[in-house]
Design a protein around this motif. Structure first.
Motif, PDB file in Angstrom:
ATOM      1  N   THR A  81       0.966  -1.285   0.083  1.00 46.23           N
ATOM      2  CA  THR A  81       0.050  -0.083  -0.122  1.00 46.23           C
ATOM      3  C   THR A  81       0.850   1.238  -0.035  1.00 46.23           C
ATOM      4  O   THR A  81       0.864   2.315  -0.889  1.00 46.23           O
ATOM      5  CB  THR A  81      -0.887   0.078   1.171  1.00 46.23           C
ATOM      6  N   TYR A  82       1.735   1.204   0.822  1.00 46.28           N
ATOM      7  CA  TYR A  82       2.876   2.332   0.888  1.00 46.28           C
ATOM      8  C   TYR A  82       3.498   2.795  -0.518  1.00 46.28           C
ATOM      9  O   TYR A  82       3.631   3.605  -1.153  1.00 46.28           O
ATOM     10  CB  TYR A  82       3.759   2.160   1.825  1.00 46.28           C
ATOM     11  N   LEU A  84       2.490   1.660  -3.426  1.00 47.22           N
ATOM     12  CA  LEU A  84       1.304   2.084  -4.392  1.00 47.22           C
ATOM     13  C   LEU A  84       0.982   3.514  -4.170  1.00 47.22           C
ATOM     14  O   LEU A  84       0.883   4.209  -5.273  1.00 47.22           O
ATOM     15  CB  LEU A  84      -0.044   1.333  -4.220  1.00 47.22           C
ATOM     16  N   LEU A  85       0.625   4.003  -2.958  1.00 45.96           N
ATOM     17  CA  LEU A  85       0.595   5.260  -2.820  1.00 45.96           C
ATOM     18  C   LEU A  85       1.757   6.138  -3.057  1.00 45.96           C
ATOM     19  O   LEU A  85       1.678   7.510  -3.646  1.00 45.96           O
ATOM     20  CB  LEU A  85      -0.015   5.492  -1.519  1.00 45.96           C
ATOM     21  N   ALA A  86       2.878   5.931  -2.693  1.00 44.09           N
ATOM     22  CA  ALA A  86       4.013   6.674  -3.078  1.00 44.09           C
ATOM     23  C   ALA A  86       4.354   6.874  -4.375  1.00 44.09           C
ATOM     24  O   ALA A  86       4.816   7.827  -5.120  1.00 44.09           O
ATOM     25  CB  ALA A  86       5.364   5.905  -2.263  1.00 44.09           C
ATOM     26  N   LEU A  88       1.923   6.576  -6.846  1.00 44.20           N
ATOM     27  CA  LEU A  88       0.849   7.464  -7.349  1.00 44.20           C
ATOM     28  C   LEU A  88       1.113   9.221  -7.041  1.00 44.20           C
ATOM     29  O   LEU A  88       0.782  10.002  -7.825  1.00 44.20           O
ATOM     30  CB  LEU A  88      -0.554   7.359  -6.882  1.00 44.20           C
ATOM     31  N   GLY A  89       1.769   9.239  -5.879  1.00 44.31           N
ATOM     32  CA  GLY A  89       1.918  10.448  -5.550  1.00 44.31           C
ATOM     33  C   GLY A  89       3.098  11.142  -6.410  1.00 44.31           C
ATOM     34  O   GLY A  89       3.034  12.262  -6.500  1.00 44.31           O
TER      35      GLY A  89
END
Length: 110
Positions: A81-82, A84-86, A88-89
């Motif tokens: 999750t980290y 993936l979010l990193a 996308l950011g």
């Protein structure tokens, strides 16, 4: 163990260590041919004189493979999750300025 403590059969003690008190009473009853009440009294006496040690913290994880697998799965999900979010950011951050317009991810040809 104290000298006057009741000696329980090995398999009864194993069942008690698994926190299955009712099964231990039935097993002791079968082994010694005594009533359920007498077996319960013997087990109560044994547990009073030899209280069970409850595992805490890392001891629980080491004792339970299922618990360890659950924690491992949760850690892997958190890492994914980290990442993936990193990812996308960082894709949304590059901006270029062309004159007075701010353009995100597009090239202007003039």
């Amino acid at each position: 163990m104290l000298a006057n403590a009741p000696r329980l059969p090995e398999d009864v003690m194993l069942v008690l260590q698994q926190d299955r008190r009712a099964d231990a009473i039935e097993l002791l009853q079968e082994h010694q041919g005594i009533s359920a009440q007498e077996a319960e009294e013997q087990i109560n006496r044994y547990l009073e004189e030899n209280p069970p040690i409850r595992l805490r913290g890392a001891g629980v994880v080491a004792f339970s493979k299922l618990n360890a697998l659950i924690w491992l799965g949760l850690i892997v999900i958190m890492v994914l999750t980290y990442l993936l979010l990193a990812g996308l950011g960082s894709a949304a951050t590059p901006t270029k300025k062309a004159g007075n317009l701010a353009v995100t991810g597009l090239e202007l040809s003039a």
